[in-house]
Design a protein around this motif. Structure first.
Motif, PDB file in Angstrom:
ATOM      1  N   THR A 164       0.993  -0.974   0.174  1.00 65.29           N
ATOM      2  CA  THR A 164       0.267   0.160  -0.403  1.00 65.29           C
ATOM      3  C   THR A 164       1.218   1.260   0.305  1.00 65.29           C
ATOM      4  OG1 THR A 164      -0.615   0.425   2.251  1.00 65.29           O
ATOM      5  CG2 THR A 164      -1.780  -1.352   1.449  1.00 65.29           C
ATOM      6  N   ALA A 165       0.306   2.186  -0.397  1.00 67.63           N
ATOM      7  CA  ALA A 165       1.659   3.880  -0.627  1.00 67.63           C
ATOM      8  C   ALA A 165      -0.035   4.779  -1.108  1.00 67.63           C
ATOM      9  CB  ALA A 165       2.082   3.135  -1.577  1.00 67.63           C
ATOM     10  N   GLY A 166       0.342   5.829  -0.084  1.00 68.19           N
ATOM     11  CA  GLY A 166      -0.275   7.115  -0.781  1.00 68.19           C
ATOM     12  C   GLY A 166       0.867   8.665   0.050  1.00 68.19           C
ATOM     13  N   LEU A 167       0.171   9.877   0.025  1.00 71.81           N
ATOM     14  CA  LEU A 167       0.587  10.356  -0.089  1.00 71.81           C
ATOM     15  C   LEU A 167       1.468  11.174   1.420  1.00 71.81           C
ATOM     16  CD1 LEU A 167      -2.404  12.131  -1.829  1.00 71.81           C
ATOM     17  CD2 LEU A 167      -0.509  11.420  -2.588  1.00 71.81           C
ATOM     18  N   ASP A 168       0.671  10.476   2.442  1.00 71.34           N
ATOM     19  CA  ASP A 168       1.785  10.167   3.455  1.00 71.34           C
ATOM     20  C   ASP A 168       3.121   9.754   3.581  1.00 71.34           C
ATOM     21  OD1 ASP A 168       1.223   7.875   2.962  1.00 71.34           O
ATOM     22  OD2 ASP A 168       0.259   6.926   5.053  1.00 71.34           O
ATOM     23  N   LYS A 169       3.778   9.777   2.168  1.00 73.22           N
ATOM     24  CA  LYS A 169       5.222   8.952   2.171  1.00 73.22           C
ATOM     25  C   LYS A 169       5.291   7.952   2.648  1.00 73.22           C
ATOM     26  CE  LYS A 169       6.126  14.186   2.210  1.00 73.22           C
ATOM     27  NZ  LYS A 169       6.966  15.055   2.780  1.00 73.22           N
ATOM     28  N   THR A 170       5.125   7.075   2.338  1.00 73.46           N
ATOM     29  CA  THR A 170       5.129   5.909   2.971  1.00 73.46           C
ATOM     30  C   THR A 170       4.610   4.362   2.602  1.00 73.46           C
ATOM     31  OG1 THR A 170       5.348   6.914   5.429  1.00 73.46           O
ATOM     32  CG2 THR A 170       4.982   4.129   5.626  1.00 73.46           C
ATOM     33  N   LEU A 171       5.227   4.060   1.624  1.00 70.73           N
ATOM     34  CA  LEU A 171       4.974   2.544   1.013  1.00 70.73           C
ATOM     35  C   LEU A 171       5.276   1.255   2.516  1.00 70.73           C
ATOM     36  CD1 LEU A 171       4.757   0.699  -1.185  1.00 70.73           C
ATOM     37  CD2 LEU A 171       7.852  -0.209  -0.529  1.00 70.73           C
ATOM     38  N   ARG A 172       4.297   0.579   2.911  1.00 75.27           N
ATOM     39  CA  ARG A 172       3.551  -0.555   3.120  1.00 75.27           C
ATOM     40  C   ARG A 172       3.894  -1.991   3.140  1.00 75.27           C
ATOM     41  NH1 ARG A 172       1.225   4.332   5.318  1.00 75.27           N
ATOM     42  NH2 ARG A 172       1.580   4.921   7.525  1.00 75.27           N
ATOM     43  N   LEU A 173       4.267  -2.914   3.350  1.00 72.43           N
ATOM     44  CA  LEU A 173       4.086  -4.248   2.716  1.00 72.43           C
ATOM     45  C   LEU A 173       3.940  -5.319   3.870  1.00 72.43           C
ATOM     46  CD1 LEU A 173       7.258  -5.046   1.382  1.00 72.43           C
ATOM     47  CD2 LEU A 173       5.493  -4.069  -0.023  1.00 72.43           C
ATOM     48  N   PHE A 174       2.711  -5.777   3.411  1.00 71.64           N
ATOM     49  CA  PHE A 174       1.711  -6.397   4.694  1.00 71.64           C
ATOM     50  C   PHE A 174       1.369  -8.403   3.828  1.00 71.64           C
ATOM     51  CE2 PHE A 174       0.205  -2.616   5.020  1.00 71.64           C
ATOM     52  CZ  PHE A 174      -0.123  -2.647   6.268  1.00 71.64           C
TER      53      PHE A 174
END
Length: 448
Positions: A164-174
């Motif tokens: 997931t990724a967004g304008l909060d500048k963070t890429l997250r992997l689940f």
């Protein structure tokens, strides 16, 4: 006590005694399993227990050698002590589970909650129209919701990893298991609000672009984040969207320009130029061709080897199109217009200079189509507009009918920003403006 009461008592005792005996008689005896093969020479074998791997099998420090038969028995005992780790190989437990399969409804609910592939009939089966069997699971990003709109969500090719990724500048992997969906990794980019993120086709990297002239590549295996400072000699100040194939990255630029990069080296290898602005692109299944559409409401097909346009045709009824998608089997091309109409074409009927006739025009959306996505076996098309709250439709193919039962008015979609199917189509993820990624189980398909 009356004679009648004595007779009743005697009868009751006989009944219960008979029932108890029958119950004991009907109880199945434990099944004795014989070894498939016995080697008579095992008893003549002498095993050295002084090796580091076998020291744990010794009874005393002085014991150094045992016969093959004793060695076998000790191995069996060691295996049984750790049996829970190999429950899948416990034949008695499997038989018991089969016997009780229809007797425990709560266990069946646990199976559903666990999203095991016992639910799915497997890919390759014909999906029935009208009704889509869907189960709500825990949010895919429940352990770390986004602090902004989820701009991108995508399943890894292994079906177990989701980004997931967004304008909060963070890429997250689940890791997606349908139960806990634990977070595996989180990458913060201090200078890039992420507008688009995808896995590379080999699954070893994640590519992230945004409102900047540069973009980032995250090496998942090595844990390194690399900044790619520019795209060839292009002067774009932002790269809001892109698509990837085995060989190319297609970056959507200004003035209708699509910049092509090597998927492996990220080096610029050429550009394609269409009229108006480019809004969406999709690679054809053979990856030799690229489809694109944009503000001029036309459909383009590009030969990636020749770097030239094969055909340009009008999308019927469109004055501007914002989404395009191709199915994995090559049978369908879907184009979504600003009016909300989604035209589904048979690509084999599209020819240069001839206005194509859609196989079906879907009229269920009333605002600009922002996302189209086919599932893995091309039996479902997801249609989305992010401009209207709680608006997502699932289309059955080849009937081109909308599933009537889901989503419903109570499905908590909010403003849908992105969607993706897992490779097997067992899971469907929905990113929204609240920073959540809703997760649903499509029970027709296997979970992995």
């Amino acid at each position: 006590m009356s004679s009648k009461s004595i007779d009743e008592t005697v009868l009751q005792e006989k009944l219960f005694e008979t029932k108890a005996k029958r119950s004991i008689a009907e109880k199945p005896a434990a099944l004795h399993r014989n070894a498939a093969w016995v080697d008579e020479d095992d008893e003549e074998v002498v095993v050295d227990l002084e090796t580091s791997r076998l020291k744990k099998l010794r009874k005393t420090q002085e014991e150094t050698h045992v016969s093959g038969g004793v060695f076998q028995e000790r191995l069996k005992k060691q295996f049984k002590s750790g049996r829970s780790a190999a429950a899948w190989a416990d034949l008695d437990a499997i038989d018991a589970k089969k016997t009780n399969h229809n007797e425990d409804s709560e266990e069946e609910e646990d199976i559903f909650a666990g999203s095991t592939n016992l639910l799915g009939t497997g890919q390759g089966d014909v999906l029935p129209p009208i009704t889509l069997d869907v189960l709500r699971m825990k949010d895919a990003n429940i352990q770390s919701p986004s602090n902004s709109v989820v701009q991108s969500t995508q399943f890894h090719a292994n079906g177990q990893l989701l980004l997931t990724a967004g304008l909060d500048k963070t890429l997250r992997l689940f890791q997606i298991d349908g139960k806990q969906n634990p977070k595996i990794e989180s990458i913060y980019l201090k200078d890039l609000p992420i507008s688009c993120a995808k896995f590379s086709n080999d699954g070893k990297r994640a590519i992230m672009t945004g409102a900047r002239p540069y973009f980032y590549v995250y090496d998942i295996e090595g844990g390194n984040v690399n900044r790619i400072p520019r795209v060839g000699a292009r002067k774009e100040k932002r790269w809001l969207s892109f698509e990837s194939s085995n060989d190319h990255l297609a970056m959507l630029g200004d003035d209708g320009v699509i910049s092509l990069l090597s998927e492996r080296s990220n080096e610029w290898i050429g550009s394609l130029k269409m009229n108006g602005s480019v809004r969406s692109v999709a690679f054809c299944p053979d990856e030799r061709y690229l489809m694109s559409t944009g503000s001029d409401g036309e459909i383009y097909q590009w030969d990636l080897r020749m770097k030239k346009c094969v055909y340009r045709v009008a999308d019927e009824g469109s004055l501007g199109s914002g989404a395009i998608a191709t199915s994995n089997d090559g049978k369908y091309l879907a184009v979504g217009a600003d009016s909300g109409v989604v035209n589904i074409y048979d690509p084999s009927t599209i020819r240069h200079g001839v206005a194509p006739k859609p196989t079906k025009s879907m009229m269920q959306l009333t605002t600009a189509v922002t996302s189209l996505k086919f599932n893995g076996d091309s039996q479902i098309l997801s249609m989305v507009t992010k401009e209207t709250k709680d608006t997502l439709k699932m289309v059955h193919l080849p009937s081109c009918t909308v599933f009537a039962n889901w989503p419903t008015s109570k499905t908590p979609l909010n403003y849908v920003s992105c969607v993706d199917f897992s490779p097997s189509s067992g899971y469907f993820a929905i990113g929204n403006a609240r920073g959540r990624v809703l997760l649903y189980r499509l029970t027709h398909y296997a979970s992995t």
